[in-house]
Design an enzyme around this catalytic site. Structure first.
Site, PDB file in Angstrom:
ATOM      1  CG  ASP A   1      -0.050  -4.024   2.824  1.00 24.42           C
ATOM      2  OD1 ASP A   1       0.034  -3.454   1.725  1.00 24.42           O
ATOM      3  OD2 ASP A   1      -0.015  -3.414   3.902  1.00 24.42           O
TER       4      ASP A   1
ATOM      5  CG  ASN B   1       6.698   3.652  12.143  1.00 19.82           C
ATOM      6  OD1 ASN B   1       6.227   4.477  12.921  1.00 19.82           O
ATOM      7  ND2 ASN B   1       7.967   3.260  12.191  1.00 19.82           N
ATOM      8  CB  SER B   2       3.297   1.598   6.241  1.00 16.97           C
ATOM      9  OG  SER B   2       2.155   1.827   7.009  1.00 16.97           O
TER      10      SER B   2
ATOM     11  CG  HIS C   1      -0.395   0.301   2.518  1.00 21.29           C
ATOM     12  ND1 HIS C   1      -0.091  -0.667   3.451  1.00 21.29           N
ATOM     13  CD2 HIS C   1      -0.053   1.481   3.094  1.00 21.29           C
ATOM     14  CE1 HIS C   1       0.399  -0.096   4.533  1.00 21.29           C
ATOM     15  NE2 HIS C   1       0.440   1.222   4.343  1.00 21.29           N
TER      16      HIS C   1
END
Length: 326
Positions: free
Chosen positions: A97, A172-173, A67
């Protein structure tokens, strides 16, 4: 003072601090900031986005969240020393993801994978990333739960998710969650904005399974049947009569004609109770089977149709867009 070791609380805190510092010194150079640019439809200019990533091979392969980079027209990675490098998308898997980027350089510092299957609730967890644009930010916590599950953006169930308390923020993703030995045990993927201390990571064993497929093929190959289905309870007298072990089955709601299910003769209203003698109670059970079963390898469906138990051979095909309906 610890009654068992004679160590003071200060000694224990110092040991904890030294462990975190060692991990950051070891893993920090492998953590990158991922900057993406997306064209604005119908308008001039570019929409910018950012996330984190971790270098997992010295040849420039970087693991991040799908994402973070989905729909990106331009990708750039910023190294810990400030170096900015263009990167391209090597492959993506919306179902987990995860995505892999490739920066055309070599000799990079990288972080090794740990075994997420050997984790224990309560052990130290360290998150490194770039929350809200603040590069190389470190947060610590503990593993608060294992084996969680939630839906990816394409509707598939991601299982064995790690829940931890190392604080995360937007940005942080895609960054790593590491253990006290500096091994990547997860890829941070989600937070619950309305809660405190509830953060989630894709386990490293899942990432290690996905990574080589994305590098080799740009995608994860999964099987596809071509049905839309829903879980429904089995009537107990019927289950007893037919000797069905489970209490639920997948009801076929619709069948795509030019699909493995269509060619096999499945019909709306059929109740799938097993595939290759593996019990099926929900669509997720079909997804689990299809994730590991070889594509184009014949399988056998066990159905209930018009109060009769029947079997049908079926040959799963490759899912082009990883349908969430099975």
């Amino acid at each position: 003072m610890s009654p068992d070791t004679g160590e003071s609380d200060a000694d224990l805190l110092d040991a904890y601090s030294r462990a975190v510092v060692r991990v950051v010194e070891s893993v920090g150079p492998a953590v990158v900031s991922v900057v993406v640019g997306k064209n604005l439809q119908g308008r001039r200019g570019e929409q910018m986005g950012a996330g984190s990533g971790v270098i997992v091979a010295p040849e420039g392969y970087i693991l991040t969240n799908n994402h973070v980079v989905q729909g990106a027209e331009r990708i750039e990675v910023h190294m810990a020393d400030g170096t900015a490098l263009p990167a391209r998308l090597a492959g993506a898997d919306p179902a987990t993801d995860l995505a892999v980027l490739r920066a055309d350089t070599g000799g990079l510092s990288y972080a090794p994978f740990g075994d997420s299957g050997a984790l224990a609730v309560g052990q130290l967890a360290i998150a490194i990333g770039n929350p809200l644009g603040f590069d190389s930010t470190v947060s610590t916590g503990v593993l608060s739960a294992l084996g969680r599950a939630f839906r990816s953006r394409d509707g598939r169930l991601i299982e064995n998710i790690i829940q931890h308390t190392a604080p995360l923020n937007p940005g942080n993703s895609g960054g790593p969650l590491v253990d006290s030995r500096g091994r990547v045990i997860g890829i941070n993927t989600a937070i619950i904005p309305t809660a405190q201390g509830i953060c989630f990571s894709i386990p490293s064993n899942t990432a290690a399974w996905v990574l080589p497929q994305l590098v080799a093929d740009g995608r994860v190959r999964r099987g596809y049947l071509g049905i839309a289905g829903q879980s429904r309870p089995l009537e107990q007298p019927l289950a007893l009569k037919l000797g069905l072990p489970g209490s639920h089955a997948v009801e076929v709601v619709s069948v795509t004609r030019a699909s493995p299910a269509g060619r096999a003769g499945l019909r709306p209203g059929d109740l799938i109770v097993a595939i290759n003698e593996t019990d099926v109670a929900c669509v997720d059970d079909l997804h689990r089977f299809l994730a590991t079963w070889p594509i184009a390898e014949p399988a056998t469906l066990t159905l209930v149709r018009e109060a009769r138990r029947i079997t049908l051979p079926i040959v799963p095909a490759e899912a082009v867009a990883c349908p969430a309906t099975g």
